[in-house]
Design an enzyme around this catalytic site. Sequence first.
Site, PDB file in Angstrom:
ATOM      1  N   LYS A 250       1.472   0.247  11.384  1.00 43.76           N
ATOM      2  CA  LYS A 250       2.009   1.241  10.440  1.00 43.76           C
ATOM      3  C   LYS A 250       3.329   1.789  10.973  1.00 43.76           C
ATOM      4  CE  LYS A 250       0.396   0.526   7.525  1.00 43.76           C
ATOM      5  NZ  LYS A 250      -0.631  -0.436   7.360  1.00 43.76           N
TER       6      LYS A 250
ATOM      7  N   TRP B 152      13.136 -11.060  -2.949  1.00 47.68           N
ATOM      8  CA  TRP B 152      12.859 -11.036  -1.516  1.00 47.68           C
ATOM      9  C   TRP B 152      13.266 -12.422  -1.023  1.00 47.68           C
ATOM     10  CZ3 TRP B 152      10.016 -13.697   2.147  1.00 47.68           C
ATOM     11  CH2 TRP B 152       9.816 -13.051   3.379  1.00 47.68           C
TER      12      TRP B 152
ATOM     13  N   GLU C 244      -3.808  -1.308  13.930  1.00 45.88           N
ATOM     14  CA  GLU C 244      -3.329  -0.885  12.611  1.00 45.88           C
ATOM     15  C   GLU C 244      -2.365   0.302  12.735  1.00 45.88           C
ATOM     16  OE1 GLU C 244      -3.149  -2.062   9.772  1.00 45.88           O
ATOM     17  OE2 GLU C 244      -2.942  -0.402   8.383  1.00 45.88           O
TER      18      GLU C 244
ATOM     19  N   CYS D  52       9.165 -11.081  -4.579  1.00 48.12           N
ATOM     20  CA  CYS D  52       9.993 -11.193  -5.764  1.00 48.12           C
ATOM     21  C   CYS D  52       9.199 -10.692  -6.962  1.00 48.12           C
ATOM     22  CB  CYS D  52      10.461 -12.607  -6.069  1.00 48.12           C
ATOM     23  SG  CYS D  52      11.462 -13.334  -4.787  1.00 48.12           S
TER      24      CYS D  52
ATOM     25  N   ASN E  53       9.795 -16.863  -8.627  1.00 47.41           N
ATOM     26  CA  ASN E  53       9.127 -16.316  -7.447  1.00 47.41           C
ATOM     27  C   ASN E  53       8.346 -17.462  -6.831  1.00 47.41           C
ATOM     28  OD1 ASN E  53       7.573 -14.919  -5.578  1.00 47.41           O
ATOM     29  ND2 ASN E  53       6.124 -14.185  -7.109  1.00 47.41           N
ATOM     30  N   GLY E  54       8.623 -17.764  -5.561  1.00 47.76           N
ATOM     31  CA  GLY E  54       7.917 -18.876  -4.909  1.00 47.76           C
ATOM     32  C   GLY E  54       8.891 -19.690  -4.076  1.00 47.76           C
TER      33      GLY E  54
ATOM     34  N   HIS F 282      -4.304  -4.863  33.017  1.00 47.74           N
ATOM     35  CA  HIS F 282      -4.028  -6.285  33.260  1.00 47.74           C
ATOM     36  C   HIS F 282      -2.582  -6.630  32.903  1.00 47.74           C
ATOM     37  CE1 HIS F 282      -8.223  -6.949  34.189  1.00 47.74           C
ATOM     38  NE2 HIS F 282      -8.532  -6.251  33.113  1.00 47.74           N
TER      39      HIS F 282
ATOM     40  N   GLU G  41       6.255  -0.959  10.978  1.00 48.63           N
ATOM     41  CA  GLU G  41       6.775  -1.457   9.702  1.00 48.63           C
ATOM     42  C   GLU G  41       7.589  -0.418   8.927  1.00 48.63           C
ATOM     43  OE1 GLU G  41       3.732  -2.937   7.001  1.00 48.63           O
ATOM     44  OE2 GLU G  41       2.372  -1.360   7.610  1.00 48.63           O
TER      45      GLU G  41
ATOM     46  N   LYS H 277       5.620  -6.394  -0.654  1.00 46.05           N
ATOM     47  CA  LYS H 277       4.213  -6.014  -0.739  1.00 46.05           C
ATOM     48  C   LYS H 277       3.278  -7.214  -0.790  1.00 46.05           C
ATOM     49  CE  LYS H 277       0.960  -2.959  -1.283  1.00 46.05           C
ATOM     50  NZ  LYS H 277       0.604  -2.256  -0.049  1.00 46.05           N
TER      51      LYS H 277
ATOM     52  N   ARG I 270       7.892  -5.439  -4.568  1.00 43.73           N
ATOM     53  CA  ARG I 270       7.659  -6.850  -4.249  1.00 43.73           C
ATOM     54  C   ARG I 270       8.848  -7.504  -3.563  1.00 43.73           C
ATOM     55  NH1 ARG I 270       3.291  -8.795  -7.355  1.00 43.73           N
ATOM     56  NH2 ARG I 270       3.899 -10.893  -6.799  1.00 43.73           N
TER      57      ARG I 270
HETATM   58  C1  F6R Z   1       0.865  -3.878   6.184  1.00 42.56           C
HETATM   59  C2  F6R Z   1       0.630  -4.734   5.049  1.00 42.56           C
HETATM   60  C3  F6R Z   1       0.545  -6.194   5.283  1.00 42.56           C
HETATM   61  C4  F6R Z   1      -0.569  -6.796   4.403  1.00 42.56           C
HETATM   62  C5  F6R Z   1      -0.569  -8.326   4.516  1.00 42.56           C
HETATM   63  C6  F6R Z   1      -1.715  -8.943   3.735  1.00 42.56           C
HETATM   64  O1  F6R Z   1       0.897  -2.542   5.824  1.00 42.56           O
HETATM   65  O2  F6R Z   1       0.527  -4.279   3.950  1.00 42.56           O
HETATM   66  O3  F6R Z   1       0.339  -6.503   6.614  1.00 42.56           O
HETATM   67  O4  F6R Z   1      -1.791  -6.275   4.821  1.00 42.56           O
HETATM   68  O5  F6R Z   1       0.627  -8.828   4.036  1.00 42.56           O
HETATM   69  O6  F6R Z   1      -1.622  -8.628   2.386  1.00 42.56           O
HETATM   70  P1  F6R Z   1      -2.867  -8.707   1.431  1.00 42.56           P
HETATM   71  O7  F6R Z   1      -3.849  -7.706   1.894  1.00 42.56           O
HETATM   72  O8  F6R Z   1      -2.323  -8.403   0.078  1.00 42.56           O
HETATM   73  O9  F6R Z   1      -3.413 -10.101   1.536  1.00 42.56           O
END
Ligand code: F6R
Length: 614
Positions: free
Chosen positions: A491, A75, A487, A2, A101-102, A510, A494, A609, A27
């Site tokens: 990527k 969000w 990772e 948010c 937000n929260g 396995h 997501e 984010k 956000r």
């Molecule tokens: C994936 C991504 C998320 C963040 C996770 C932690 O691309 O961005 O998996 O890595 O939400 O966020 P931070 O690093 O801000 O604690």
Amino acid sequence: MCGIVGYIGYREAYPILIKGLYRLEYRGYDSAGIALPNRQNELNVYKVKGRVSDLDEFCKNKDVSGTIGIAHTRWATHGEPSNNNAHPHYSQSETLALIHNGIIENYATLKEQLIRNGYTFQSSTDTEVLVQLIEYMKILNKTDLCTAVQMALNQVVGAYAIAVVEENNPDLIIAARKSSPLVLGIGEKETFVASDASPIIEYTNRVIYLEDEDIAVIKRNAPVKFVTIGNVEKTHEIIKLEMSLSQLEKGGYPHFMLKEIFEQPRTLRDCMRGRVNVDCNNVILSGILDNRERFFNARRILILACGTSWHAGLVGEYLFEELCRIPVEVEYSSEFRYRHPVIFPDDIVITISQSGETADTLAAIDLVRKAGAFVYGLCNVVGSSIPRNTDSGSYTHVGPEIGVASTKAFTAQLMVLSMMALCIGREKKTIPEPRFIELLQELNSIPDKVEQILKTNDKIKELSNIFTYAHNFIYLGRGYSYPVALEGALKLKEISYIHAEGYPAAEMKHGPIALIDNEMPVVAIATNNGTYEKVISNIQEIKARNGRVIAVVSQDDTTVKNIADYVIEIPSTEECFDPILAIIPLQLLSYHIAVNKKRNVDMPRNLAKSVTVE
Ligand code: F6R
């Protein structure tokens, strides 16, 4: 999660608020709304399900006049995305409007009390409960808005960053925070409030970060006053931010994600600047050197993080164990805090977070600090909550990362972890001096090598065309490349919504090898390092079962080229720095597949984010 923005000053508020919402949209983006108190003693609230552009469209023929307002991009936590659940929420009499937000954890109990007192609800959100409670406190105690907010927040359990405005008072915004970020921008005769500095920086670089349980009384043409929810008056220092507007724009790229991928040579150099000095063969991280005794006598390193940052932590585990000979455990913050972890006072806890606001990581920090461990924060956003709650730390210095999928922050996290391992290993003498010099020289060449990889973008784009319509992917790696496989898979899923799994290559047999057929692309990281021969065997096993293999290989490779269906070449480097290079083609591959599938790359569905709720 948010985005909140508010403005009070001499300009028209609406354009500032809408622009601010666009900047905060990363956000959360399932609904958006705005509240504008005006001089005719009206409090107009407009909100819609959808994006900020939908809100802007909706407001085209509406009265959006006024020089004060608050706005929100959501969000969803409580209640599906809908017009009714969008913020701002009115109070019952429609004289107050609030954005939040929260999460209000005890909203159900509070709601019951309010219903018993005649309140009815238009939405299924926890936020509406809060605005009703504020109104109830105001009426019951015949008090002003600030005191009513104080009284209400004293009854609330949970996390909040809020802003409230009222009808008949176009000269006041009340804002407050607990466990969710909120920053004020202090201009000339104008004040801004926002979840982060991105909507503010265009107007002023003078900011104040609110602390937990702070309330800001933001009056027109007056200095902002601060008081806690316990009614203690406070003062705050104004901080000058070093952020430029160009960092918040796409700069000619179609998406922030692509811009951020291409920024990596520069961001890695920025991250090393002032820390790595190859002329004097030195790496200086003051956060470590100022606390050298703690680091060198550490019984163990615990790394806590979530998502991509957790993947960086896994690479950190390999680095610290190899180069510093310190045992390491890497934990998801969200899991760690809900078991009964054993924490020793001589543990070093490294927390990794791009945003510095991840709720689970913040809560885990509380836990380990109470147990007396030393906490080192590895963070990107300057002034965010994690660096303010740790004993020491290092910033990654990559500037704002706006694409929801983390790219440049990840490689910079790996860079900082590499510098940390070199710094500790040299002082502990677990890295012999000649080896230290070799490693440092190599680390210094990494940004140039990233630049070289980015030149293969067109080839990777072509490759993406072949695999755009695959339904599943497997990513394989061993040793340092295993976290890269995780990772790479993250990527892809997501931003393209294709199911992908990262797996340690040797574990395939396995179980997961049962999935292999010619419909299943396998991305194997097979660079020329310690486990090269073993990974070749794993690739052979996949080929023997008709799997289609895309291999990331070192430039000088000859063997894998003859086995894999497609190869992506990257420059050779030391094994411990390989992840910084190997992830780049995987970022590009996911990006192009997602673009081919017409996904919203910068704002993938259901994601946000900064995960400020648990
Ligand atoms: C994936 C991504 C998320 C963040 C996770 C932690 O691309 O961005 O998996 O890595 O939400 O966020 P931070 O690093 O801000 O604690």
